[in-house]
Design an enzyme around this catalytic site. Structure first.
Site, PDB file in Angstrom:
ATOM      1  N   LYS A 187     -24.992  38.287 -10.534  1.00  0.00           N
ATOM      2  CA  LYS A 187     -24.749  38.248 -11.958  1.00  0.00           C
ATOM      3  C   LYS A 187     -25.372  39.299 -12.786  1.00  0.00           C
ATOM      4  O   LYS A 187     -26.550  39.166 -12.855  1.00  0.00           O
ATOM      5  CB  LYS A 187     -25.050  36.878 -12.731  1.00  0.00           C
ATOM      6  CG  LYS A 187     -24.394  35.730 -11.856  1.00  0.00           C
ATOM      7  CD  LYS A 187     -24.970  34.226 -12.257  1.00  0.00           C
ATOM      8  CE  LYS A 187     -24.410  33.208 -11.688  1.00  0.00           C
ATOM      9  NZ  LYS A 187     -24.658  32.813 -10.045  1.00  0.00           N
ATOM     10  N   ASP A 192     -23.668  51.348 -20.047  1.00  0.00           N
ATOM     11  CA  ASP A 192     -24.149  52.684 -20.145  1.00  0.00           C
ATOM     12  C   ASP A 192     -25.424  53.046 -19.358  1.00  0.00           C
ATOM     13  O   ASP A 192     -25.963  54.034 -19.421  1.00  0.00           O
ATOM     14  CB  ASP A 192     -24.534  53.039 -21.460  1.00  0.00           C
ATOM     15  CG  ASP A 192     -23.285  53.247 -22.493  1.00  0.00           C
ATOM     16  OD1 ASP A 192     -22.117  53.121 -22.018  1.00  0.00           O
ATOM     17  OD2 ASP A 192     -23.499  53.305 -23.938  1.00  0.00           O
ATOM     18  N   LYS A 421     -32.593  29.240 -13.258  1.00  0.00           N
ATOM     19  CA  LYS A 421     -33.201  29.357 -11.994  1.00  0.00           C
ATOM     20  C   LYS A 421     -34.237  30.414 -12.041  1.00  0.00           C
ATOM     21  O   LYS A 421     -34.140  31.447 -12.191  1.00  0.00           O
ATOM     22  CB  LYS A 421     -32.143  30.019 -10.610  1.00  0.00           C
ATOM     23  CG  LYS A 421     -30.830  29.247 -10.564  1.00  0.00           C
ATOM     24  CD  LYS A 421     -29.684  30.278 -10.555  1.00  0.00           C
ATOM     25  CE  LYS A 421     -28.482  29.612 -10.418  1.00  0.00           C
ATOM     26  NZ  LYS A 421     -28.045  29.261 -11.577  1.00  0.00           N
ATOM     27  N   ASP A 426     -48.978  31.734 -11.444  1.00  0.00           N
ATOM     28  CA  ASP A 426     -50.580  31.872 -12.024  1.00  0.00           C
ATOM     29  C   ASP A 426     -50.352  32.527 -13.088  1.00  0.00           C
ATOM     30  O   ASP A 426     -51.332  33.385 -13.789  1.00  0.00           O
ATOM     31  CB  ASP A 426     -51.146  33.055 -11.013  1.00  0.00           C
ATOM     32  CG  ASP A 426     -51.548  32.495  -9.554  1.00  0.00           C
ATOM     33  OD1 ASP A 426     -51.557  30.999  -9.570  1.00  0.00           O
ATOM     34  OD2 ASP A 426     -51.563  33.052  -8.533  1.00  0.00           O
TER      35      ASP A 426
END
Length: 524
Positions: A187, A192, A421, A426
């Protein structure tokens, strides 16, 4: 009695013929292999060269790029309206090129409005390349061919069907069952060559807060500057690959289709459904969007990564996205916070997460509850791993189904659902993209996303994790003293404990349990 037996034998014989025909169909697909896949390759093309001040986007970014040499700007798009506005704005400001790569582009209001923005850009002379996965393109040929008719627009399809619709398409799906299973889940919206929007959103109403009955909680990163070249390079690799075929080689177009598309787009923008939505979005639209409203964070430690387009043929997984993500997650020393709508870690992944907890790492996971999951079959794969994960010290949250009917079909439905997702490690390193933590993303689909090593981006992603795991949005899942699963609704006063999957019916739970007995995990 004899007649009944005779009819029974005939039915069994007919059933045998059907099974034999299906097996023969699949066997022919295996033997013929790639010969069944359309091979009409298009003329190769590449991302257009950057110019210093050719377009409005060039000019808007120039002073910021000068202030942050070698760095790229990044900002999260967590709200549906802003995510729509960002795509619409950069499309309206584009003056050179638009490269768009998507798994799904719905035939609905949002899909039509954004397609019209793309068409208007082409009318201004912008070169448009649109790359779609063909699995969800059934029935869209007329609209796609209308756009493809424009001299500045070309549309190509990933791993396409030779047969475009109807029974023949279904038969081809059976025949090519093993090859057609590999899909492009990438996706990206690239304007430009300067701006790239990468993340989890497909193009459709439910991803942009445009449907009252659906609320996908999703996340994109808008990236401006040098890192956009990563997205352009990935797009070119797919666009020129053997897995991609121009739609013009599969279907014919007419000038009347283009006229019908333009007339429909103009009408739809004035219709009752679109007007209030566009009014809500309009507050997000202004000419200084890139310069003032976005509050870009500038960093040199951000990169866009993707699987290769020929993932199914590439026997070397070292360059697969799953390899890079496994290395990032495996490097955790203090904390791993994961967000995945479809979470099927498998035995190896479960062992690795529990191992991290044993080494002193805080591991937290947010995924969909059964009621919020739009694909119940995936939940059937996930449910096996809850008990061992919780017993191993992993923290587990499941998104509630606010405003959801609680009905999910076996293989997909709509409803309030998590679609983000992402993970953060850390409080510094992280990922946002299209990759679900499941076997399909790891081994079947091509995926892409943004990897970063930056404490500011990590802190903002951690805030999103904390928002999603908050008592108002998620159940806390835990084990009772007898090691039984429990769901705690911490937003209630006093808190409510559920002994079964919240907001679901007995039939739903039973159906999901039955599906879990089937050997489907590798396909989930």
């Amino acid at each position: 009695m004899e007649t009944t037996r005779s009819r029974g034998r005939k039915l069994l014989r007919l059933f045998g013929y059907i099974i034999a025909a299906l097996l023969l169909l699949v066997a022919s697909g295996l033997l013929l292999g790639d010969h069944l896949t359309p091979k009409a390759l298009g003329t190769p093309s590449q991302a257009m060269p950057l110019q210093p001040d050719q377009t409005l986007i060039d000019r808007s970014l120039a002073p910021m790029l000068a202030e942050h040499p070698g760095e790229s700007g990044a900002v999260y798009l967590s709200e549906g309206l802003e995510a729509y506005a960002a795509r619409s704005i950069v499309t309206r400001q584009a003056g050179r090129s638009l490269d768009l790569q998507y798994y799904m582009w719905h035939d609905d209001m949002v899909g039509h409005l954004l397609a019209n923005d793309v068409y208007q850009a082409a009318e201004r002379g912008v070169r448009v390349r649109l790359l779609l996965d063909d699995m969800n393109a059934a029935g869209l040929d007329a609209q796609m061919m209308a756009l493809d008719t424009h001299p500045n627009i070309e549309i190509r399809l990933y791993n396409p069907f030779r047969n475009r619709d109807g029974l023949w398409r279904l038969l081809e799906m059976v025949q090519r069952a093993f090859s057609i299973n590999y899909r492009m889940h990438n996706k990206a919206w690239i304007a430009d060559g300067r701006v790239a929007i990468v993340g989890g959103r497909n193009i459709g109403e439910e991803y942009f807060d445009a449907r009252p009955d659906v609320n996908f909680r999703d996340l994109d990163l808008l990236l401006a500057g040098p890192v956009a070249a990563d997205a352009s390079r990935i797009f070119d690799t797919f666009w020129n690959s053997q897995e991609v075929v121009p739609i013009s080689a599969l279907q014919h177009n007419t000038k009347q289709q283009m006229k019908n598309f333009i007339d429909q787009a103009k009408l739809e923008a004035r219709e009752q459904e679109a007007v209030p939505y566009l009014q809500r979005v309009r507050a997000r639209l202004d000419d200084s969007y890139l310069g003032n409203r976005l509050a870009l964070h500038w960093t040199s430690q951000v990169h866009i990564r993707s699987d290769p387009p020929s993932k199914r043929k590439d026997a070397d997984p070292r360059d697969w996205l799953v390899t890079h993500l496994a290395q990032e997650l495996g490097s955790a020393r203090h904390k791993s916070l994961l967000i995945s709508p479809y979470f099927v870690p498998g035995a190896a992944g479960t062992k690795a997460l529990i191992g991290q907890v044993k080494n002193g790492v805080q591991v937290g996971i947010i995924t969909n509850s059964l009621a919020a999951n739009d694909v119940a079959a995936v939940h059937s794969g996930y449910m096996h791993y809850r008990r061992p994960l919780l017993a191993g010290g992993v923290q587990l949250y499941e998104l509630k189904s606010h405003g959801h009917t609680g009905r999910a079909s076996t293989f997909g439905s709509s409803g309030a659902s998590l679609h983000t997702k992402a993970f953060v490690v850390d409080d510094r390193r992280g990922f946002v993209g299209s990759f679900n933590l499941d076997p399909r993303s790891a081994y079947l689909n091509t995926e892409m996303g943004v990897l970063f090593d930056d404490p500011v981006l990590a802190a903002r992603l951690r805030s999103e994790y904390l928002r999603l795991s908050d008592a108002d949005l998620s159940y806390w899942v835990y084990l009772s003293k007898g090691s039984d699963l429990r769901w705690l609704d911490r937003s209630a006063t006093p808190p409510i404990t559920y002994r079964t999957e919240p907001d679901t019916t007995l039939l739903q739970r039973a159906t999901t349990r039955v599906i879990s007995w089937l050997p489907l995990e590798s396909q989930l």
